[in-house]
Design a protein around this motif. Structure first.
Motif, PDB file in Angstrom:
ATOM      1  N   ASP A 168       0.822  -1.211   0.000  1.00 10.09           N
ATOM      2  CA  ASP A 168       0.000   0.000   0.000  1.00 10.09           C
ATOM      3  C   ASP A 168       0.857   1.263   0.000  1.00 10.09           C
ATOM      4  N   PHE A 169       2.047   1.154  -0.569  1.00 12.18           N
ATOM      5  CA  PHE A 169       2.984   2.273  -0.619  1.00 12.18           C
ATOM      6  C   PHE A 169       2.753   3.131  -1.861  1.00 12.18           C
ATOM      7  N   PHE A 170       3.460   4.266  -1.900  1.00  8.76           N
ATOM      8  CA  PHE A 170       3.452   5.155  -3.055  1.00  8.76           C
ATOM      9  C   PHE A 170       4.828   5.128  -3.713  1.00  8.76           C
ATOM     10  N   VAL A 171       4.844   5.070  -5.036  1.00  7.30           N
ATOM     11  CA  VAL A 171       6.080   5.161  -5.805  1.00  7.30           C
ATOM     12  C   VAL A 171       5.832   6.127  -6.958  1.00  7.30           C
ATOM     13  N   LEU A 172       6.718   7.085  -7.127  1.00 10.33           N
ATOM     14  CA  LEU A 172       6.598   8.039  -8.225  1.00 10.33           C
ATOM     15  C   LEU A 172       7.868   8.016  -9.058  1.00 10.33           C
ATOM     16  N   PRO A 173       7.767   7.704 -10.356  1.00  9.04           N
ATOM     17  CA  PRO A 173       6.554   7.296 -11.056  1.00  9.04           C
ATOM     18  C   PRO A 173       6.144   5.881 -10.671  1.00  9.04           C
ATOM     19  N   LYS A 174       4.852   5.579 -10.792  1.00 10.47           N
ATOM     20  CA  LYS A 174       4.335   4.302 -10.310  1.00 10.47           C
ATOM     21  C   LYS A 174       4.961   3.118 -11.028  1.00 10.47           C
ATOM     22  N   GLU A 175       5.346   3.307 -12.304  1.00  6.71           N
ATOM     23  CA  GLU A 175       5.909   2.198 -13.084  1.00  6.71           C
ATOM     24  C   GLU A 175       7.311   1.819 -12.638  1.00  6.71           C
ATOM     25  N   ALA A 176       7.934   2.663 -11.816  1.00  4.89           N
ATOM     26  CA  ALA A 176       9.332   2.432 -11.451  1.00  4.89           C
ATOM     27  C   ALA A 176       9.524   1.141 -10.667  1.00  4.89           C
ATOM     28  N   ILE A 177       8.488   0.688  -9.959  1.00  3.82           N
ATOM     29  CA  ILE A 177       8.647  -0.521  -9.156  1.00  3.82           C
ATOM     30  C   ILE A 177       8.970  -1.719 -10.043  1.00  3.82           C
ATOM     31  N   ALA A 178       8.480  -1.700 -11.293  1.00  7.58           N
ATOM     32  CA  ALA A 178       8.801  -2.781 -12.230  1.00  7.58           C
ATOM     33  C   ALA A 178      10.294  -2.784 -12.562  1.00  7.58           C
ATOM     34  N   THR A 179      10.894  -1.606 -12.602  1.00  8.14           N
ATOM     35  CA  THR A 179      12.335  -1.520 -12.849  1.00  8.14           C
ATOM     36  C   THR A 179      13.113  -2.124 -11.686  1.00  8.14           C
ATOM     37  N   LEU A 180      12.666  -1.833 -10.463  1.00  8.34           N
ATOM     38  CA  LEU A 180      13.329  -2.424  -9.299  1.00  8.34           C
ATOM     39  C   LEU A 180      13.197  -3.942  -9.323  1.00  8.34           C
ATOM     40  N   GLU A 181      12.026  -4.441  -9.679  1.00 10.89           N
ATOM     41  CA  GLU A 181      11.831  -5.895  -9.776  1.00 10.89           C
ATOM     42  C   GLU A 181      12.796  -6.494 -10.796  1.00 10.89           C
ATOM     43  N   TRP A 182      12.925  -5.836 -11.922  1.00 15.79           N
ATOM     44  CA  TRP A 182      13.825  -6.322 -12.977  1.00 15.79           C
ATOM     45  C   TRP A 182      15.279  -6.302 -12.502  1.00 15.79           C
ATOM     46  N   MET A 183      15.676  -5.233 -11.806  1.00 15.13           N
ATOM     47  CA  MET A 183      17.062  -5.114 -11.340  1.00 15.13           C
ATOM     48  C   MET A 183      17.398  -6.162 -10.280  1.00 15.13           C
ATOM     49  N   LEU A 184      16.402  -6.561  -9.491  1.00 17.30           N
ATOM     50  CA  LEU A 184      16.645  -7.552  -8.440  1.00 17.30           C
ATOM     51  C   LEU A 184      16.663  -8.980  -8.975  1.00 17.30           C
ATOM     52  N   SER A 185      16.108  -9.188 -10.158  1.00 17.80           N
ATOM     53  CA  SER A 185      16.112 -10.531 -10.744  1.00 17.80           C
ATOM     54  C   SER A 185      17.540 -10.933 -11.098  1.00 17.80           C
ATOM     55  N   GLY A 186      17.947 -12.099 -10.614  1.00 18.60           N
ATOM     56  CA  GLY A 186      19.309 -12.574 -10.840  1.00 18.60           C
ATOM     57  C   GLY A 186      20.279 -12.205  -9.735  1.00 18.60           C
ATOM     58  N   VAL A 187      19.815 -11.433  -8.756  1.00 16.92           N
ATOM     59  CA  VAL A 187      20.672 -10.980  -7.654  1.00 16.92           C
ATOM     60  C   VAL A 187      20.714 -12.041  -6.555  1.00 16.92           C
ATOM     61  N   LYS A 188      21.862 -12.181  -5.908  1.00 16.75           N
ATOM     62  CA  LYS A 188      22.009 -13.091  -4.781  1.00 16.75           C
ATOM     63  C   LYS A 188      21.344 -12.502  -3.538  1.00 16.75           C
ATOM     64  N   LEU A 189      20.769 -13.374  -2.712  1.00 22.46           N
ATOM     65  CA  LEU A 189      20.130 -12.936  -1.476  1.00 22.46           C
ATOM     66  C   LEU A 189      21.176 -12.696  -0.392  1.00 22.46           C
ATOM     67  N   GLU A 190      22.000 -11.708  -0.641  1.00 17.44           N
ATOM     68  CA  GLU A 190      22.999 -11.253   0.320  1.00 17.44           C
ATOM     69  C   GLU A 190      22.725  -9.779   0.575  1.00 17.44           C
ATOM     70  N   GLU A 191      22.683  -9.377   1.838  1.00 17.04           N
ATOM     71  CA  GLU A 191      22.231  -8.025   2.159  1.00 17.04           C
ATOM     72  C   GLU A 191      23.047  -6.953   1.448  1.00 17.04           C
ATOM     73  N   GLY A 192      24.348  -7.136   1.377  1.00 20.94           N
ATOM     74  CA  GLY A 192      25.181  -6.140   0.710  1.00 20.94           C
ATOM     75  C   GLY A 192      24.838  -6.006  -0.760  1.00 20.94           C
ATOM     76  N   THR A 193      24.615  -7.136  -1.424  1.00 19.89           N
ATOM     77  CA  THR A 193      24.294  -7.125  -2.853  1.00 19.89           C
ATOM     78  C   THR A 193      22.914  -6.527  -3.099  1.00 19.89           C
ATOM     79  N   VAL A 194      21.949  -6.931  -2.281  1.00 19.69           N
ATOM     80  CA  VAL A 194      20.591  -6.388  -2.420  1.00 19.69           C
ATOM     81  C   VAL A 194      20.598  -4.889  -2.146  1.00 19.69           C
ATOM     82  N   SER A 195      21.314  -4.467  -1.103  1.00 14.59           N
ATOM     83  CA  SER A 195      21.379  -3.050  -0.759  1.00 14.59           C
ATOM     84  C   SER A 195      22.002  -2.238  -1.884  1.00 14.59           C
ATOM     85  N   GLU A 196      23.066  -2.748  -2.465  1.00 12.92           N
ATOM     86  CA  GLU A 196      23.725  -2.052  -3.574  1.00 12.92           C
ATOM     87  C   GLU A 196      22.776  -1.909  -4.766  1.00 12.92           C
TER      88      GLU A 196
END
Length: 363
Positions: free
Chosen positions: A303-331
């Protein structure tokens, strides 16, 4: 003094009430219409879903079908809600106006001062509560959201004349009826209305008049009454309406992060589908397909706000293929913010990192 357009849509049907401002935003973006304030009351009841929410998880679909309540997914974030004619809507669309800050948190504070003043002119001692609430005595008395359409900034909200607390709770999907009763009680405790504060709500036209007066005085603009243009109605009928009435928009069944050619989802071996909720100032719900400690695909809802709203899809795409390590996810999350100049009012990059990392504790 800056001149704005004032459009009063009266009491239109739900789809117009909820989405016509998107056509106005396109016209404002193109420079074909001036900055605009739209006011209205919904002509009939409906259920509204936040842009980033899961339809099936948030709404009792069977009940809504039984009661013939339309369900409309809005273009702004926030939570699911029940809306009807006991609310007066204001919808603000602006481009390059000194009255409207581009920073969304500053925009909320500046524009919701108008809502606060409107309530005070009606003898209700309201006040602004960051991020995007107007409250009286600690109880919420106005719901508001913000977004962008190309170069146009948008803020939408309401003045609540009265509220059907039972229906508000009934349209939402909950674990059981005991939980629903508790939710309805909580709404009564923490959400107020003009009827509750004054004993009876003033006429909607009085509310509109007070809002217009406060808008002009606090923002230093002159409002000129006009009707929507033929081009705006064309945009609504040919672009906005088809999108909002499509199954793809309402259900958002496929995340852009999963639209990769040749991908076949198979849960076997060390491949798992995991879902986790993280509650910061807003809810972040993460659903991911993982193989070992690698994110194969991810959906981020809430129930959050993101501007522009479509940007969350970019974050999803960038996280795909990333290792579940906090440093990598944070970067990755920090790079997303830097590369896209995205605003997430009320949430910080670390909130998204924490939400994603909750997955690791479940695999």
């Amino acid at each position: 003094m800056e001149r704005w357009r004032l459009i009063d849509l009266g009491s239109p049907e739900p789809l117009v009430a909820q989405t016509f401002y998107e056509a106005a935003a396109e016209a404002v973006h193109r420079g074909e219409a001036p900055n605009t304030l739209i006011m209205l009351q919904p002509g009939s009841a409906y259920v509204c879903l936040g842009y980033h929410q899961d339809l099936e998880k948030e709404i009792d679909l069977d009940f809504c079908r039984e009661k013939e309540l339309p369900i409309i997914r809005r273009s702004q974030g926030g939570g699911a809600t029940y809306l009807d004619g006991d609310q007066v809507f204001y919808q603000i669309v602006a481009k390059n106006s000194p009255a409207v800050p581009r920073n969304v948190e500053e925009m909320f504070e500046r524009l919701l001062a108008v809502t606060v003043e409107t309530y005070r002119m009606l003898d209700v001692e309201a006040e602004f509560k960051p991020l995007n609430d107007v409250v009286v005595g600690g109880r919420k008395i106005s719901g508001n959201g913000a977004g962008m359409h190309e170069s146009a900034s948008i803020l939408v909200g309401n003045v609540i004349l009265d509220l059907d607390y039972g229906m508000m709770a009934r349209v939402l999907r909950v674990p059981d009826e005991k939980f629903r009763d508790k939710m309805a009680k909580s709404m009564r405790d923490w959400v107020s209305t003009l009827r509750r504060e004054l004993g009876h709500p003033p006429p909607a036209e009085t509310v509109k008049q007070k809002y217009v007066e406060a808008f002009q005085e606090l923002l230093g603009v002159e409002l000129v009454r006009e009707k929507p243009t033929e081009e705006e109605w064309r945009i609504f009928n040919e672009v906005v309406k088809p999108m909002h009435t499509s199954r793809e928009w309402l259900h958002m069944e496929t995340s852009p992060a999963h639209r990769r050619e040749g991908r076949a989802v198979k849960i076997a071996g060390d491949v798992k589908v995991v879902e986790a909720d993280h509650k910061a100032r807003k809810l972040i719900r993460v659903r991911a397909e993982v193989k070992g400690d690698e994110i194969l695909g991810i959906q981020i809802r809430g129930d959050f706000f993101v501007l522009p709203k479509e940007a969350i899809a970019t974050l999803e795409w960038m996280l795909s293929g990333v290792k579940l390590e906090e440093g990598t996810v944070s970067e990755t999350v920090k790079r997303f913010y830097k590369d896209t100049d995205t605003q997430t009012p009320g949430l910080k990059p670390q909130d998204y990192v924490n939400a994603v990392m909750k997955i690791k504790g479940l695999i």
